[in-house]
Design a protein around this motif. Sequence first.
Motif, PDB file in Angstrom:
ATOM      1  N   ASP A 129      56.247  31.910  -1.174  1.00 43.70           N
ATOM      2  CA  ASP A 129      55.026  31.176  -1.699  1.00 43.70           C
ATOM      3  C   ASP A 129      55.391  30.345  -3.042  1.00 43.70           C
ATOM      4  O   ASP A 129      56.453  30.722  -3.701  1.00 43.70           O
ATOM      5  CB  ASP A 129      53.891  32.038  -1.784  1.00 43.70           C
ATOM      6  CG  ASP A 129      54.232  33.265  -2.867  1.00 43.70           C
ATOM      7  OD1 ASP A 129      55.048  33.173  -3.669  1.00 43.70           O
ATOM      8  OD2 ASP A 129      53.425  34.109  -2.852  1.00 43.70           O
TER       9      ASP A 129
ATOM     10  N   ASP B  13      53.441  16.530   1.594  1.00 39.33           N
ATOM     11  CA  ASP B  13      53.632  16.407   3.030  1.00 39.33           C
ATOM     12  C   ASP B  13      54.622  14.976   3.406  1.00 39.33           C
ATOM     13  O   ASP B  13      55.097  14.468   2.515  1.00 39.33           O
ATOM     14  CB  ASP B  13      52.117  16.149   3.583  1.00 39.33           C
ATOM     15  CG  ASP B  13      51.331  15.091   2.574  1.00 39.33           C
ATOM     16  OD1 ASP B  13      51.759  14.235   2.040  1.00 39.33           O
ATOM     17  OD2 ASP B  13      50.244  15.061   2.668  1.00 39.33           O
TER      18      ASP B  13
ATOM     19  N   LYS C 117      50.426  19.116  -0.781  1.00 37.71           N
ATOM     20  CA  LYS C 117      49.878  19.555   0.373  1.00 37.71           C
ATOM     21  C   LYS C 117      48.351  20.460  -0.220  1.00 37.71           C
ATOM     22  O   LYS C 117      48.536  21.206  -1.391  1.00 37.71           O
ATOM     23  CB  LYS C 117      50.519  20.852   1.045  1.00 37.71           C
ATOM     24  CG  LYS C 117      51.802  20.374   1.798  1.00 37.71           C
ATOM     25  CD  LYS C 117      52.598  21.360   2.574  1.00 37.71           C
ATOM     26  CE  LYS C 117      53.747  20.611   3.272  1.00 37.71           C
ATOM     27  NZ  LYS C 117      54.685  21.492   3.791  1.00 37.71           N
ATOM     28  N   GLY C 118      47.489  20.352   0.394  1.00 38.89           N
ATOM     29  CA  GLY C 118      46.023  20.882   0.044  1.00 38.89           C
ATOM     30  C   GLY C 118      45.893  22.301  -0.247  1.00 38.89           C
ATOM     31  O   GLY C 118      45.188  22.813  -1.158  1.00 38.89           O
ATOM     32  N   HIS C 119      46.619  23.187   0.599  1.00 39.23           N
ATOM     33  CA  HIS C 119      46.717  24.629   0.258  1.00 39.23           C
ATOM     34  C   HIS C 119      46.945  24.834  -1.069  1.00 39.23           C
ATOM     35  O   HIS C 119      46.770  26.179  -1.476  1.00 39.23           O
ATOM     36  CB  HIS C 119      47.382  25.350   1.413  1.00 39.23           C
ATOM     37  CG  HIS C 119      48.999  25.300   1.328  1.00 39.23           C
ATOM     38  ND1 HIS C 119      49.506  24.235   1.985  1.00 39.23           N
ATOM     39  CD2 HIS C 119      49.804  26.122   0.727  1.00 39.23           C
ATOM     40  CE1 HIS C 119      51.029  24.357   1.725  1.00 39.23           C
ATOM     41  NE2 HIS C 119      50.926  25.780   0.919  1.00 39.23           N
ATOM     42  N   LEU C 120      47.975  24.234  -1.740  1.00 39.20           N
ATOM     43  CA  LEU C 120      48.562  24.674  -2.964  1.00 39.20           C
ATOM     44  C   LEU C 120      47.353  24.774  -3.975  1.00 39.20           C
ATOM     45  O   LEU C 120      47.336  25.637  -4.996  1.00 39.20           O
ATOM     46  CB  LEU C 120      49.350  23.566  -3.408  1.00 39.20           C
ATOM     47  CG  LEU C 120      50.540  23.292  -2.592  1.00 39.20           C
ATOM     48  CD1 LEU C 120      51.489  21.973  -3.280  1.00 39.20           C
ATOM     49  CD2 LEU C 120      51.427  24.655  -2.758  1.00 39.20           C
ATOM     50  N   HIS C 121      46.196  24.137  -3.825  1.00 36.38           N
ATOM     51  CA  HIS C 121      45.198  23.925  -4.715  1.00 36.38           C
ATOM     52  C   HIS C 121      44.313  25.589  -4.819  1.00 36.38           C
ATOM     53  O   HIS C 121      43.713  25.706  -5.717  1.00 36.38           O
ATOM     54  CB  HIS C 121      43.927  23.097  -4.296  1.00 36.38           C
ATOM     55  CG  HIS C 121      44.375  21.799  -4.272  1.00 36.38           C
ATOM     56  ND1 HIS C 121      43.722  20.601  -4.019  1.00 36.38           N
ATOM     57  CD2 HIS C 121      45.718  21.153  -4.432  1.00 36.38           C
ATOM     58  CE1 HIS C 121      44.266  19.682  -4.301  1.00 36.38           C
ATOM     59  NE2 HIS C 121      45.386  19.874  -4.504  1.00 36.38           N
ATOM     60  N   ASN C 122      44.782  26.321  -3.730  1.00 38.17           N
ATOM     61  CA  ASN C 122      44.124  27.618  -3.812  1.00 38.17           C
ATOM     62  C   ASN C 122      44.965  28.672  -4.587  1.00 38.17           C
ATOM     63  O   ASN C 122      44.356  29.803  -4.802  1.00 38.17           O
ATOM     64  CB  ASN C 122      44.109  28.229  -2.318  1.00 38.17           C
ATOM     65  CG  ASN C 122      43.127  27.642  -1.674  1.00 38.17           C
ATOM     66  OD1 ASN C 122      42.093  26.841  -2.001  1.00 38.17           O
ATOM     67  ND2 ASN C 122      43.350  27.323  -0.271  1.00 38.17           N
ATOM     68  N   ASP C 123      46.357  28.451  -5.057  1.00 34.62           N
ATOM     69  CA  ASP C 123      46.955  29.250  -5.858  1.00 34.62           C
ATOM     70  C   ASP C 123      47.081  28.635  -7.243  1.00 34.62           C
ATOM     71  O   ASP C 123      48.113  28.055  -7.654  1.00 34.62           O
ATOM     72  CB  ASP C 123      48.437  29.092  -5.065  1.00 34.62           C
ATOM     73  CG  ASP C 123      49.288  30.258  -5.662  1.00 34.62           C
ATOM     74  OD1 ASP C 123      48.909  30.993  -6.680  1.00 34.62           O
ATOM     75  OD2 ASP C 123      50.388  30.314  -5.444  1.00 34.62           O
TER      76      ASP C 123
END
Length: 311
Positions: free
Chosen positions: A144, A172, A178-184
């Motif tokens: 991750d 991308d 990438k958008g999911h990076l904003h959650n980490d």
Amino acid sequence: MSSVWAFSSPFLISNSSLSRKSIIACENITINKNQVMDVPTMATSVRRSGNYPPSLWSYDRIQSLNSNYTGDKQMPRLQTLKEAVRTMIYKDNEKEENPLKMLNLVDDLQRLGISYHFENEISNALKNIYYNYYETPEKWTIMDLNLKSLGFRLLRQHGYLVPQEIFEDIKDDAGNFKGHLHNDIIGLLNLYEASYHSLEDEHILDDARDFTTKYLKESLENITDQHLSSLISHALDIPLHWMVPRVETRWFIKAYEKRSAMNPTLLELAKLDFNMVQAIHQEDLKYTSRYICIYIFCLGGFSSGSRTFLQ
């Protein structure tokens, strides 16, 4: 005949207990057994006062510095804590299935200023992590963002040439992150710190620095965890790679103490080590101050605000 040089001394305007009243002007200086040279007292020119506050670091103040951490009385406790941390490192190093815990421990040891006690243990741990997880691109895909970023920073810091391509998959096809990076958020913070270990023409890391800087600034107001918020604010102010290590240690000890999952053994060792090192510096300062005082008043000649050298 010996020549005489005189100039004003900055030591005479300090707020010291050695006042001018205690300085005796030298009227006669013996050149040899049969010759005495008369040296007239130099007149002190009157200078306008700059109204500067008295110095806080007078001779008396320096000599009054005292600490309970000098000598060997704290050494038994220090050795006990070091052995406990050393055991902790060995146990985490044996758990090869998850290197993140070991990397976090190494990062904490460095920022707490106590990693120099465990250089061999840290070197062996990072060596194992590099060859098991970071040596080939095939192993990057299962990591991750947080593991990639923290491992990249620590390994590069210790001389391992981990390439920037380890972060190729964070964009991308259009070149956007990438958008999911904003959650980490922790992963983005470690990516921000890792980007400052970039080399010339490493554009992936340059883009990552710009992206994480902007995102962390925008997200700072929405973070409820005070410890994480302070880490981000501190990093945005001065990145870890640019920070003076000992200054960082003093700040991080206080921040680490407020962490909910802090390790009390690490915290106690960090505080004890910091105080013992500071006590050593204080003793060095006191010794140096005494040496300078001896040099000034014994080897150099003073006369009413003037300093006289013999050549």
